[in-house]
Motif scaffolding. Sequence first.
Motif, PDB file in Angstrom:
ATOM      1  N   MET A 187      16.993  -4.056  37.656  1.00 34.10           N
ATOM      2  CA  MET A 187      18.172  -3.826  36.842  1.00 34.10           C
ATOM      3  C   MET A 187      18.122  -2.406  36.297  1.00 34.10           C
ATOM      4  O   MET A 187      17.080  -1.761  36.303  1.00 34.10           O
ATOM      5  CB  MET A 187      18.248  -4.838  35.687  1.00 34.10           C
ATOM      6  N   MET A 188      19.291  -1.923  35.853  1.00 33.20           N
ATOM      7  CA  MET A 188      19.383  -0.594  35.260  1.00 33.20           C
ATOM      8  C   MET A 188      20.079  -0.683  33.913  1.00 33.20           C
ATOM      9  O   MET A 188      20.839  -1.625  33.652  1.00 33.20           O
ATOM     10  CB  MET A 188      20.162   0.363  36.165  1.00 33.20           C
ATOM     11  N   THR A 189      19.816   0.286  33.069  1.00 34.16           N
ATOM     12  CA  THR A 189      20.597   0.492  31.850  1.00 34.16           C
ATOM     13  C   THR A 189      21.166   1.905  31.925  1.00 34.16           C
ATOM     14  O   THR A 189      20.648   2.751  32.656  1.00 34.16           O
ATOM     15  CB  THR A 189      19.736   0.347  30.586  1.00 34.16           C
ATOM     16  N   PHE A 190      22.215   2.156  31.151  1.00 32.26           N
ATOM     17  CA  PHE A 190      22.915   3.438  31.260  1.00 32.26           C
ATOM     18  C   PHE A 190      23.188   4.051  29.888  1.00 32.26           C
ATOM     19  O   PHE A 190      24.198   4.709  29.685  1.00 32.26           O
ATOM     20  CB  PHE A 190      24.217   3.242  32.048  1.00 32.26           C
ATOM     21  N   GLU A 191      22.269   3.842  28.967  1.00 31.32           N
ATOM     22  CA  GLU A 191      22.402   4.371  27.612  1.00 31.32           C
ATOM     23  C   GLU A 191      21.362   5.470  27.379  1.00 31.32           C
ATOM     24  O   GLU A 191      20.253   5.393  27.911  1.00 31.32           O
ATOM     25  CB  GLU A 191      22.165   3.268  26.583  1.00 31.32           C
ATOM     26  N   PRO A 192      21.706   6.484  26.575  1.00 31.95           N
ATOM     27  CA  PRO A 192      20.670   7.417  26.133  1.00 31.95           C
ATOM     28  C   PRO A 192      19.585   6.644  25.383  1.00 31.95           C
ATOM     29  O   PRO A 192      19.865   5.616  24.749  1.00 31.95           O
ATOM     30  CB  PRO A 192      21.423   8.359  25.184  1.00 31.95           C
ATOM     31  N   LEU A 193      18.377   7.108  25.463  1.00 34.00           N
ATOM     32  CA  LEU A 193      17.267   6.382  24.851  1.00 34.00           C
ATOM     33  C   LEU A 193      17.496   6.133  23.368  1.00 34.00           C
ATOM     34  O   LEU A 193      17.127   5.074  22.844  1.00 34.00           O
ATOM     35  CB  LEU A 193      15.957   7.148  25.062  1.00 34.00           C
ATOM     36  N   THR A 194      18.128   7.076  22.679  1.00 29.95           N
ATOM     37  CA  THR A 194      18.339   6.927  21.237  1.00 29.95           C
ATOM     38  C   THR A 194      19.318   5.808  20.909  1.00 29.95           C
ATOM     39  O   THR A 194      19.374   5.345  19.772  1.00 29.95           O
ATOM     40  CB  THR A 194      18.856   8.244  20.627  1.00 29.95           C
ATOM     41  N   LYS A 195      20.102   5.377  21.902  1.00 33.44           N
ATOM     42  CA  LYS A 195      21.059   4.294  21.671  1.00 33.44           C
ATOM     43  C   LYS A 195      20.591   2.969  22.284  1.00 33.44           C
ATOM     44  O   LYS A 195      21.265   1.950  22.133  1.00 33.44           O
ATOM     45  CB  LYS A 195      22.427   4.674  22.243  1.00 33.44           C
ATOM     46  N   LEU A 196      19.471   3.009  22.966  1.00 35.61           N
ATOM     47  CA  LEU A 196      18.969   1.824  23.651  1.00 35.61           C
ATOM     48  C   LEU A 196      18.134   0.983  22.699  1.00 35.61           C
ATOM     49  O   LEU A 196      17.295   1.507  21.967  1.00 35.61           O
ATOM     50  CB  LEU A 196      18.101   2.261  24.842  1.00 35.61           C
ATOM     51  N   THR A 197      18.367  -0.310  22.692  1.00 37.77           N
ATOM     52  CA  THR A 197      17.526  -1.185  21.870  1.00 37.77           C
ATOM     53  C   THR A 197      16.218  -1.445  22.597  1.00 37.77           C
ATOM     54  O   THR A 197      16.153  -1.431  23.845  1.00 37.77           O
ATOM     55  CB  THR A 197      18.207  -2.528  21.586  1.00 37.77           C
ATOM     56  N   LEU A 198      15.183  -1.722  21.833  1.00 36.94           N
ATOM     57  CA  LEU A 198      13.897  -2.030  22.455  1.00 36.94           C
ATOM     58  C   LEU A 198      13.948  -3.348  23.217  1.00 36.94           C
ATOM     59  O   LEU A 198      13.197  -3.548  24.176  1.00 36.94           O
ATOM     60  CB  LEU A 198      12.796  -2.052  21.392  1.00 36.94           C
ATOM     61  N   ASP A 199      14.840  -4.236  22.810  1.00 42.34           N
ATOM     62  CA  ASP A 199      15.016  -5.474  23.577  1.00 42.34           C
ATOM     63  C   ASP A 199      15.535  -5.172  24.977  1.00 42.34           C
ATOM     64  O   ASP A 199      15.128  -5.810  25.959  1.00 42.34           O
ATOM     65  CB  ASP A 199      15.983  -6.422  22.858  1.00 42.34           C
ATOM     66  N   GLN A 200      16.458  -4.202  25.097  1.00 42.88           N
ATOM     67  CA  GLN A 200      16.951  -3.800  26.418  1.00 42.88           C
ATOM     68  C   GLN A 200      15.826  -3.181  27.248  1.00 42.88           C
ATOM     69  O   GLN A 200      15.714  -3.442  28.446  1.00 42.88           O
ATOM     70  CB  GLN A 200      18.096  -2.794  26.274  1.00 42.88           C
ATOM     71  N   TRP A 201      15.030  -2.343  26.599  1.00 39.97           N
ATOM     72  CA  TRP A 201      13.881  -1.726  27.278  1.00 39.97           C
ATOM     73  C   TRP A 201      12.938  -2.810  27.802  1.00 39.97           C
ATOM     74  O   TRP A 201      12.522  -2.788  28.960  1.00 39.97           O
ATOM     75  CB  TRP A 201      13.148  -0.797  26.318  1.00 39.97           C
ATOM     76  N   ASP A 202      12.606  -3.759  26.939  1.00 39.11           N
ATOM     77  CA  ASP A 202      11.655  -4.807  27.320  1.00 39.11           C
ATOM     78  C   ASP A 202      12.196  -5.678  28.454  1.00 39.11           C
ATOM     79  O   ASP A 202      11.445  -6.071  29.357  1.00 39.11           O
ATOM     80  CB  ASP A 202      11.327  -5.687  26.114  1.00 39.11           C
ATOM     81  N   LEU A 203      13.490  -5.996  28.414  1.00 42.22           N
ATOM     82  CA  LEU A 203      14.082  -6.817  29.464  1.00 42.22           C
ATOM     83  C   LEU A 203      13.996  -6.106  30.813  1.00 42.22           C
ATOM     84  O   LEU A 203      13.623  -6.707  31.829  1.00 42.22           O
ATOM     85  CB  LEU A 203      15.536  -7.128  29.129  1.00 42.22           C
ATOM     86  N   LEU A 204      14.346  -4.825  30.836  1.00 40.36           N
ATOM     87  CA  LEU A 204      14.284  -4.075  32.085  1.00 40.36           C
ATOM     88  C   LEU A 204      12.855  -4.009  32.617  1.00 40.36           C
ATOM     89  O   LEU A 204      12.625  -4.211  33.821  1.00 40.36           O
ATOM     90  CB  LEU A 204      14.851  -2.672  31.870  1.00 40.36           C
ATOM     91  N   MET A 205      11.900  -3.751  31.740  1.00 40.85           N
ATOM     92  CA  MET A 205      10.511  -3.671  32.187  1.00 40.85           C
ATOM     93  C   MET A 205      10.009  -5.023  32.687  1.00 40.85           C
ATOM     94  O   MET A 205       9.207  -5.093  33.633  1.00 40.85           O
ATOM     95  CB  MET A 205       9.612  -3.152  31.061  1.00 40.85           C
ATOM     96  N   GLN A 206      10.478  -6.102  32.084  1.00 41.46           N
ATOM     97  CA  GLN A 206      10.103  -7.433  32.548  1.00 41.46           C
ATOM     98  C   GLN A 206      10.588  -7.662  33.979  1.00 41.46           C
ATOM     99  O   GLN A 206       9.836  -8.105  34.850  1.00 41.46           O
ATOM    100  CB  GLN A 206      10.697  -8.506  31.625  1.00 41.46           C
ATOM    101  N   VAL A 207      11.847  -7.328  34.221  1.00 44.94           N
ATOM    102  CA  VAL A 207      12.437  -7.576  35.537  1.00 44.94           C
ATOM    103  C   VAL A 207      11.881  -6.611  36.576  1.00 44.94           C
ATOM    104  O   VAL A 207      11.513  -7.014  37.691  1.00 44.94           O
ATOM    105  CB  VAL A 207      13.970  -7.466  35.464  1.00 44.94           C
ATOM    106  N   ASN A 208      11.814  -5.336  36.240  1.00 43.50           N
ATOM    107  CA  ASN A 208      11.486  -4.314  37.227  1.00 43.50           C
ATOM    108  C   ASN A 208       9.997  -4.141  37.478  1.00 43.50           C
ATOM    109  O   ASN A 208       9.604  -3.744  38.585  1.00 43.50           O
ATOM    110  CB  ASN A 208      12.057  -2.959  36.794  1.00 43.50           C
ATOM    111  N   LEU A 209       9.169  -4.404  36.466  1.00 46.37           N
ATOM    112  CA  LEU A 209       7.758  -4.049  36.583  1.00 46.37           C
ATOM    113  C   LEU A 209       6.812  -5.221  36.327  1.00 46.37           C
ATOM    114  O   LEU A 209       5.932  -5.496  37.140  1.00 46.37           O
ATOM    115  CB  LEU A 209       7.446  -2.887  35.633  1.00 46.37           C
ATOM    116  N   ARG A 210       7.011  -5.909  35.204  1.00 45.26           N
ATOM    117  CA  ARG A 210       6.093  -7.009  34.898  1.00 45.26           C
ATOM    118  C   ARG A 210       6.172  -8.121  35.931  1.00 45.26           C
ATOM    119  O   ARG A 210       5.151  -8.736  36.275  1.00 45.26           O
ATOM    120  CB  ARG A 210       6.376  -7.578  33.497  1.00 45.26           C
ATOM    121  N   SER A 211       7.355  -8.392  36.447  1.00 44.26           N
ATOM    122  CA  SER A 211       7.489  -9.449  37.453  1.00 44.26           C
ATOM    123  C   SER A 211       6.699  -9.105  38.716  1.00 44.26           C
ATOM    124  O   SER A 211       6.142  -9.995  39.369  1.00 44.26           O
ATOM    125  CB  SER A 211       8.962  -9.685  37.794  1.00 44.26           C
ATOM    126  N   LEU A 212       6.652  -7.826  39.074  1.00 46.65           N
ATOM    127  CA  LEU A 212       5.838  -7.407  40.217  1.00 46.65           C
ATOM    128  C   LEU A 212       4.375  -7.730  39.970  1.00 46.65           C
ATOM    129  O   LEU A 212       3.691  -8.272  40.844  1.00 46.65           O
ATOM    130  CB  LEU A 212       6.024  -5.906  40.464  1.00 46.65           C
TER     131      LEU A 212
END
Length: 244
Positions: free
Chosen positions: A92-117
């Motif tokens: 998955m991707m997100t399209f927000e500047p880091l300063t506007k991104l919630t850490l929950d969004q960060w964690d979800l992306l890392m779960q799908v893209n990296l932790r699942s691997l």
Amino acid sequence: MRFTDKICLVTGGTSGIGQAACLRLGAEGGQVVALGRDKADGAETVRLITKAGGKAVFMACDLAKPKAIEATVKKVLAKFQRVDVLVCDAAMMTFEPLTKLTLDQWDLLMQVNLRSLAQLTQLCLPHMPKGSAIVAISSVHAHQTTANVVPYATSKGGLEAFVRGMSLELDFRHTRINAVAPGAVDTPMLWSNPNVKSGREKIDKATVGQPEELAAAIAFMASGEASFIHGTTLAVDGGRLAQL
């Protein structure tokens, strides 16, 4: 055929590159296990494979949920007893500047893209026989990125580091691990990208790849023909990284 009677587990198998990989592996004799969230899309993947004479099943799995991943791998092993090929494509991707991104969004992306691997590798490895292979789908964003997709680029850079590190833990004569890094590919993920829509990320439509071209590279990296390729990333990008 290169995957006759091999059990091929593919995440993100319901659309884009993942679906194309499922079709290619099925066409080459593999028993495909396509993972995804949408049952209708999963049924379409199975239909396309079986219509062409291949073998496939769909298993619903949300990679954002570790317990779902564990339960799904148990189902795969109960049915097939092993995994010969693991292709980790879902992302998955997100399209927000880091300063506007919630850490929950960060964690979800890392779960799908990296932790699942990492979790899928950990769960499948004890059941992967000699000659097996793991192919993780990276991106040119690991090397050349744009603004507002920092989590995605970070996850793909981490994915490639994971592949390099895991190659040192694995005997390549038993199980190989490699990555494939697509460039711009004609998939829903590309055309829904706000950076592409706005022109911030320049895409030359003449050099956009097709999912089938990526599937061919994935199938090669997963096959015995690539038996001496281990711990590396194959860029399949129409020469994009060569322009750096």
